[in-house]
Motif scaffolding. Structure first.
Motif, mmCIF file in Angstrom:
data_model
loop_
_atom_site.group_PDB
_atom_site.id
_atom_site.type_symbol
_atom_site.label_atom_id
_atom_site.label_comp_id
_atom_site.label_asym_id
_atom_site.label_seq_id
_atom_site.Cartn_x
_atom_site.Cartn_y
_atom_site.Cartn_z
ATOM 1 N N SER A 98 46.780 47.004 34.302
ATOM 2 C CA SER A 98 45.534 47.414 33.671
ATOM 3 C C SER A 98 45.074 48.670 34.400
ATOM 4 C CB SER A 98 44.467 46.311 33.731
ATOM 5 O OG SER A 98 43.326 46.676 32.957
ATOM 6 N N GLU B 74 44.169 48.681 28.784
ATOM 7 C CA GLU B 74 44.855 47.496 28.271
ATOM 8 C C GLU B 74 45.371 46.612 29.395
ATOM 9 O OE1 GLU B 74 48.996 46.343 25.916
ATOM 10 O OE2 GLU B 74 48.651 48.353 26.737
ATOM 11 N N ILE B 75 45.071 45.339 29.287
ATOM 12 C CA ILE B 75 45.633 44.346 30.207
ATOM 13 C C ILE B 75 46.947 43.889 29.586
ATOM 14 C CG2 ILE B 75 45.261 42.142 31.367
ATOM 15 C CD1 ILE B 75 42.232 42.600 30.954
ATOM 16 N N ARG C 156 44.096 36.989 31.424
ATOM 17 C CA ARG C 156 43.610 38.066 30.562
ATOM 18 C C ARG C 156 42.296 37.661 29.898
ATOM 19 N NH1 ARG C 156 47.448 38.239 26.785
ATOM 20 N NH2 ARG C 156 48.868 39.189 28.278
#
Length: 358
Positions: free
Chosen positions: A250, A290-291, A300
């Motif tokens: 991330s 974005e994870i 998440r």
């Protein structure tokens, strides 16, 4: 045609003049960068903001930038040259430009200045920064659940409050989800030096770190982690997406574009005034990249809940009980840190070992 002039290396040392700006009725805006626009991190994101200004205002605005400007006398000369050549507004985008910005602003009272991450203001000097510690909380929350060695490495740039806040925030949120976690911190005394950053990452990995966080600007730690294998990282300042889905799982993204557009518009409308802006996740100035799928779904999901609660103001990353490193109480149960203390933070929280360099 937009004016884009770059001074680097020997050209900067020789102080090649920045060309004069265009027509008098054109708003002219300068940007002073501490690193290269291609650093993939801090300066890259400020450059995206400059480009957004150009796209927003078209031919009514001219921009100029200078990259790789050291924090010292060279910064004074660059700012002076921009002002002499007609800049109406100058953004100085590194903490170490603070005193130089104030110095040049005094010499050019009709030019407006905006200094990133500093705290000194004047009638023609505004300050702006992001609550990076909010993003660090998210990183710590993820990192504490991703480490198997229980050792998290942190590459610090300079021991200033902005960086110390980030370390404390990341540690507190890693410790919350993993009581056994340890932080190892290496200070590199630079914002951008790929060789030093890579060396620090390798040293942390050698010390057992299987997650590495950074408050430096290059992608070198990501590359070092990829080379080592089995080590997770987080993008700093920009997405650094080329290293996803791992080691980069991330990132913190600095979104300066809306702020730059707003401030240029205020200048053009005659409404600019000296202000202090400190935006975070809620205002969109801090973004979370974005994870990736390398992170388990439950981790998440919990990270996304944390992002939402910080963004809404429901949760503050520095909420007590929190003690200082020496065990003395800092925040009582349910108490949140005030901005004044955060802006001057010069201490580690309880559980972090080692001393903050002076």
């Amino acid at each position: 045609m937009k004016l884009k002039h770059i001074l680097t290396g020997t050209a900067l040392a020789a102080m090649v003049a920045i060309p004069a700006f265009a027509q008098d009725d054109t708003t002219t805006v300068g940007f002073v960068y501490v690193g290269p626009v291609g650093d993939g991190g801090w300066t890259y994101e400020h450059e995206q903001g400059r480009l957004a200004v150009e796209e927003e205002f078209g031919d009514s605005v001219e921009t100029v930038y200078v990259e790789n400007v050291p924090e010292g006398p060279d910064a004074v000369r660059v700012m002076q040259q921009m002002a002499l050549n007609g800049a109406d507004l100058i953004f100085t985008t590194s903490f170490g430009y603070m005193d130089q910005t104030i110095e040049v602003a005094e010499q050019f009272p009709d030019v407006m200045f905006e200094h990133a991450t500093g705290y000194k203001r004047a009638d023609n000097v505004a300050t702006y920064s992001s609550r990076f510690y909010e993003g660090r909380a998210v990183q710590g929350h993820i990192a504490g659940q991703m480490t198997e060695s229980n050792v998290i490495g942190y590459i610090g740039s300079f021991p200033i409050p902005e960086v110390i806040r980030g370390i404390n925030s990341a540690y507190l949120h890693a410790k919350e989800v993993n009581p056994d976690v340890e932080f190892r911190i290496i200070w590199v005394y630079t914002w951008f030096d790929p060789a030093k950053e890579a060396e620090a990452a390798r040293a942390l990995i050698d010390q057992g770190a299987d997650v590495v966080l950074q408050h430096t600007d290059s992608t070198a730690p990501q590359a070092a982690a990829a080379e080592a294998g089995g080590v997770f990282t987080f993008g700093q300042a920009s997405d650094m997406l080329e290293f996803a889905p791992e080691p980069r799982i991330s990132s913190i993204i600095d979104n300066w574009s809306p702020y730059y557009i707003e401030r240029v518009q205020m200048l053009m409308d005659g409404e600019w005034e000296s202000t202090d802006t400190w935006g975070g996740i809620g205002s969109g100035m801090v973004g979370i990249g974005e994870i990736t799928e390398a992170v388990p779904e439950e981790v998440r999901a919990s990270a996304e809940e944390l992002i939402a609660s910080i963004g809404s103001g429901e949760y503050h990353p520095f909420t007590g009980p929190i003690n200082r490193q020496d065990g003395s109480e800092w925040l009582a149960e349910g108490e949140t840190a005030d901005d004044g203390t955060l802006l001057g933070m010069d201490f580690y929280v309880e559980g972090i070992t080692g001393e903050i360099p002076q």
